[in-house]
Motif scaffolding. Sequence first.
Motif, PDB file in Angstrom:
ATOM      1  N   ASP A  38      45.848 -70.273  -6.292  1.00  0.00           N
ATOM      2  CA  ASP A  38      45.681 -71.111  -8.059  1.00  0.00           C
ATOM      3  C   ASP A  38      46.086 -72.536  -7.019  1.00  0.00           C
ATOM      4  O   ASP A  38      45.870 -73.323  -8.144  1.00  0.00           O
ATOM      5  CB  ASP A  38      47.030 -70.792  -8.804  1.00  0.00           C
ATOM      6  CG  ASP A  38      46.732 -69.558  -9.375  1.00  0.00           C
ATOM      7  OD1 ASP A  38      48.111 -68.426  -9.646  1.00  0.00           O
ATOM      8  OD2 ASP A  38      46.272 -69.225  -9.700  1.00  0.00           O
ATOM      9  N   ALA A  41      42.655 -73.338  -6.694  1.00  0.00           N
ATOM     10  CA  ALA A  41      41.464 -73.481  -7.730  1.00  0.00           C
ATOM     11  C   ALA A  41      42.332 -72.893  -9.130  1.00  0.00           C
ATOM     12  O   ALA A  41      43.139 -71.717  -9.483  1.00  0.00           O
ATOM     13  CB  ALA A  41      40.860 -71.537  -7.513  1.00  0.00           C
ATOM     14  N   TYR A  44      42.962 -69.569 -11.965  1.00  0.00           N
ATOM     15  CA  TYR A  44      42.684 -68.655 -11.218  1.00  0.00           C
ATOM     16  C   TYR A  44      43.036 -67.501 -11.669  1.00  0.00           C
ATOM     17  O   TYR A  44      41.992 -67.130 -12.033  1.00  0.00           O
ATOM     18  CB  TYR A  44      42.646 -69.304  -9.648  1.00  0.00           C
ATOM     19  CG  TYR A  44      41.150 -67.646  -9.394  1.00  0.00           C
ATOM     20  CD1 TYR A  44      41.221 -65.993  -8.882  1.00  0.00           C
ATOM     21  CD2 TYR A  44      39.647 -68.384  -8.691  1.00  0.00           C
ATOM     22  CE1 TYR A  44      40.784 -65.933  -7.966  1.00  0.00           C
ATOM     23  CE2 TYR A  44      38.852 -67.671  -8.659  1.00  0.00           C
ATOM     24  CZ  TYR A  44      38.823 -66.751  -8.210  1.00  0.00           C
ATOM     25  OH  TYR A  44      38.108 -65.519  -7.605  1.00  0.00           O
ATOM     26  N   SER A  45      44.451 -67.433 -11.203  1.00  0.00           N
ATOM     27  CA  SER A  45      45.021 -66.059 -11.509  1.00  0.00           C
ATOM     28  C   SER A  45      45.024 -65.476 -13.302  1.00  0.00           C
ATOM     29  O   SER A  45      45.163 -64.265 -13.526  1.00  0.00           O
ATOM     30  CB  SER A  45      46.101 -65.825 -10.776  1.00  0.00           C
ATOM     31  OG  SER A  45      47.226 -66.711 -11.004  1.00  0.00           O
ATOM     32  N   VAL A  47      42.569 -65.767 -15.105  1.00  0.00           N
ATOM     33  CA  VAL A  47      40.675 -65.857 -15.317  1.00  0.00           C
ATOM     34  C   VAL A  47      40.279 -64.471 -15.101  1.00  0.00           C
ATOM     35  O   VAL A  47      39.698 -64.094 -15.652  1.00  0.00           O
ATOM     36  CB  VAL A  47      40.390 -66.751 -15.037  1.00  0.00           C
ATOM     37  CG1 VAL A  47      38.824 -67.310 -15.138  1.00  0.00           C
ATOM     38  CG2 VAL A  47      40.907 -68.719 -16.228  1.00  0.00           C
ATOM     39  N   ILE A  48      41.112 -64.479 -13.751  1.00  0.00           N
ATOM     40  CA  ILE A  48      40.316 -63.075 -13.023  1.00  0.00           C
ATOM     41  C   ILE A  48      41.103 -62.623 -12.388  1.00  0.00           C
ATOM     42  O   ILE A  48      41.878 -62.382 -12.075  1.00  0.00           O
ATOM     43  CB  ILE A  48      39.737 -63.946 -11.361  1.00  0.00           C
ATOM     44  CG1 ILE A  48      38.280 -65.223 -11.394  1.00  0.00           C
ATOM     45  CG2 ILE A  48      39.314 -62.876 -10.498  1.00  0.00           C
ATOM     46  CD1 ILE A  48      37.667 -65.429 -12.086  1.00  0.00           C
ATOM     47  N   PRO A  51      40.650 -59.739  -8.862  1.00  0.00           N
ATOM     48  CA  PRO A  51      40.631 -60.967  -7.372  1.00  0.00           C
ATOM     49  C   PRO A  51      39.954 -59.920  -6.383  1.00  0.00           C
ATOM     50  O   PRO A  51      40.131 -58.937  -6.255  1.00  0.00           O
ATOM     51  CB  PRO A  51      41.748 -61.503  -6.826  1.00  0.00           C
ATOM     52  CG  PRO A  51      42.940 -61.125  -7.927  1.00  0.00           C
ATOM     53  CD  PRO A  51      42.016 -60.420  -8.521  1.00  0.00           C
ATOM     54  N   ASN A  82      33.361 -62.831  -9.501  1.00  0.00           N
ATOM     55  CA  ASN A  82      34.844 -63.400 -10.106  1.00  0.00           C
ATOM     56  C   ASN A  82      34.770 -65.389  -9.911  1.00  0.00           C
ATOM     57  O   ASN A  82      34.318 -65.872 -10.521  1.00  0.00           O
ATOM     58  CB  ASN A  82      35.731 -63.309  -8.814  1.00  0.00           C
ATOM     59  CG  ASN A  82      35.993 -61.610  -9.408  1.00  0.00           C
ATOM     60  OD1 ASN A  82      36.316 -60.825 -10.661  1.00  0.00           O
ATOM     61  ND2 ASN A  82      37.353 -60.848  -8.408  1.00  0.00           N
ATOM     62  N   TYR A  86      34.714 -67.539 -12.782  1.00  0.00           N
ATOM     63  CA  TYR A  86      35.758 -68.938 -12.409  1.00  0.00           C
ATOM     64  C   TYR A  86      35.144 -70.037 -12.564  1.00  0.00           C
ATOM     65  O   TYR A  86      35.287 -71.136 -13.249  1.00  0.00           O
ATOM     66  CB  TYR A  86      36.397 -68.583 -11.429  1.00  0.00           C
ATOM     67  CG  TYR A  86      37.784 -69.648 -11.195  1.00  0.00           C
ATOM     68  CD1 TYR A  86      37.622 -70.752 -10.311  1.00  0.00           C
ATOM     69  CD2 TYR A  86      38.673 -70.190 -12.270  1.00  0.00           C
ATOM     70  CE1 TYR A  86      38.336 -71.572 -10.496  1.00  0.00           C
ATOM     71  CE2 TYR A  86      39.425 -70.998 -12.313  1.00  0.00           C
ATOM     72  CZ  TYR A  86      39.154 -72.068 -11.380  1.00  0.00           C
ATOM     73  OH  TYR A  86      40.042 -73.174 -10.846  1.00  0.00           O
ATOM     74  N   ASN A  87      33.683 -70.574 -11.542  1.00  0.00           N
ATOM     75  CA  ASN A  87      33.231 -71.853 -10.848  1.00  0.00           C
ATOM     76  C   ASN A  87      32.133 -71.841 -11.659  1.00  0.00           C
ATOM     77  O   ASN A  87      31.135 -71.594 -12.341  1.00  0.00           O
ATOM     78  CB  ASN A  87      32.901 -71.555  -9.739  1.00  0.00           C
ATOM     79  CG  ASN A  87      33.857 -71.351  -8.707  1.00  0.00           C
ATOM     80  OD1 ASN A  87      35.278 -71.910  -8.061  1.00  0.00           O
ATOM     81  ND2 ASN A  87      34.611 -70.079  -8.109  1.00  0.00           N
ATOM     82  N   LYS A  88      32.142 -73.125 -12.305  1.00  0.00           N
ATOM     83  CA  LYS A  88      30.877 -74.001 -13.419  1.00  0.00           C
ATOM     84  C   LYS A  88      29.295 -73.227 -12.626  1.00  0.00           C
ATOM     85  O   LYS A  88      29.295 -73.835 -11.464  1.00  0.00           O
ATOM     86  CB  LYS A  88      31.042 -75.037 -13.764  1.00  0.00           C
ATOM     87  CG  LYS A  88      32.489 -74.793 -14.950  1.00  0.00           C
ATOM     88  CD  LYS A  88      32.116 -75.807 -16.055  1.00  0.00           C
ATOM     89  CE  LYS A  88      33.395 -75.824 -17.023  1.00  0.00           C
ATOM     90  NZ  LYS A  88      34.114 -74.834 -16.703  1.00  0.00           N
ATOM     91  N   HIS A  94      29.402 -71.626  -6.969  1.00  0.00           N
ATOM     92  CA  HIS A  94      28.821 -70.783  -8.152  1.00  0.00           C
ATOM     93  C   HIS A  94      27.470 -70.439  -7.551  1.00  0.00           C
ATOM     94  O   HIS A  94      27.238 -69.116  -7.459  1.00  0.00           O
ATOM     95  CB  HIS A  94      28.908 -71.012  -9.396  1.00  0.00           C
ATOM     96  CG  HIS A  94      28.171 -69.880 -10.604  1.00  0.00           C
ATOM     97  ND1 HIS A  94      28.538 -70.397 -10.967  1.00  0.00           N
ATOM     98  CD2 HIS A  94      26.500 -69.682 -10.506  1.00  0.00           C
ATOM     99  CE1 HIS A  94      27.748 -69.019 -12.889  1.00  0.00           C
ATOM    100  NE2 HIS A  94      26.505 -69.666 -11.527  1.00  0.00           N
TER     101      HIS A  94
END
Length: 121
Positions: A38, A41, A44-45, A47-48, A51, A82, A86-88, A94
């Motif tokens: 986190d 990112a 992160y935890s 959203v995902i 992991p 994942n 998370y990443n655009k 991405h």
Amino acid sequence: LDKLEEKEQTPLQEALNQLIRQLQRKDPNAFFSFPVTDLIAPGYSSVIKRPMDFSTMRDKVKKECYQSLDELKMDFRIMCENAMIYNKQETIYHKAARKLLHSGMKILSQERLDSLKQSIE
Ligand SMILES: COc1ccc(OC)c(-c2cc(C(C)=O)n3cccnc23)c1
């Protein structure tokens, strides 16, 4: 054996570690080498939910968590997906994940896994 004594690797573990080595060569920036925190990112935890990274896969091999080559393939796919969740789309992460997933699916193709399975039996 106590913790210090190395256990013999089973043929399945050897095959799994060989596949992880081949897959990691497709991640030259090591974006997938260790768990995403986190700290690097934000959020992160939350959203995902599942992991995954290459170091965790290696730990799972050592602990004999994988019963088949297909289970490694599932974790690999989760790891890449994942990053694409998370990443655009326009981010380097991405794009790296999409490229890694594509090259990884060749390394983990059904034909490749089937012939590896033959050699393990
Ligand atoms: C810039 O250098 C690093 C080094 C390690 C990383 O993850 C282990 C990452 C990294 C890896 C990721 C992924 C995989 O989503 N990530 C997302 C947002 C911000 N950083 C990352 C980046």
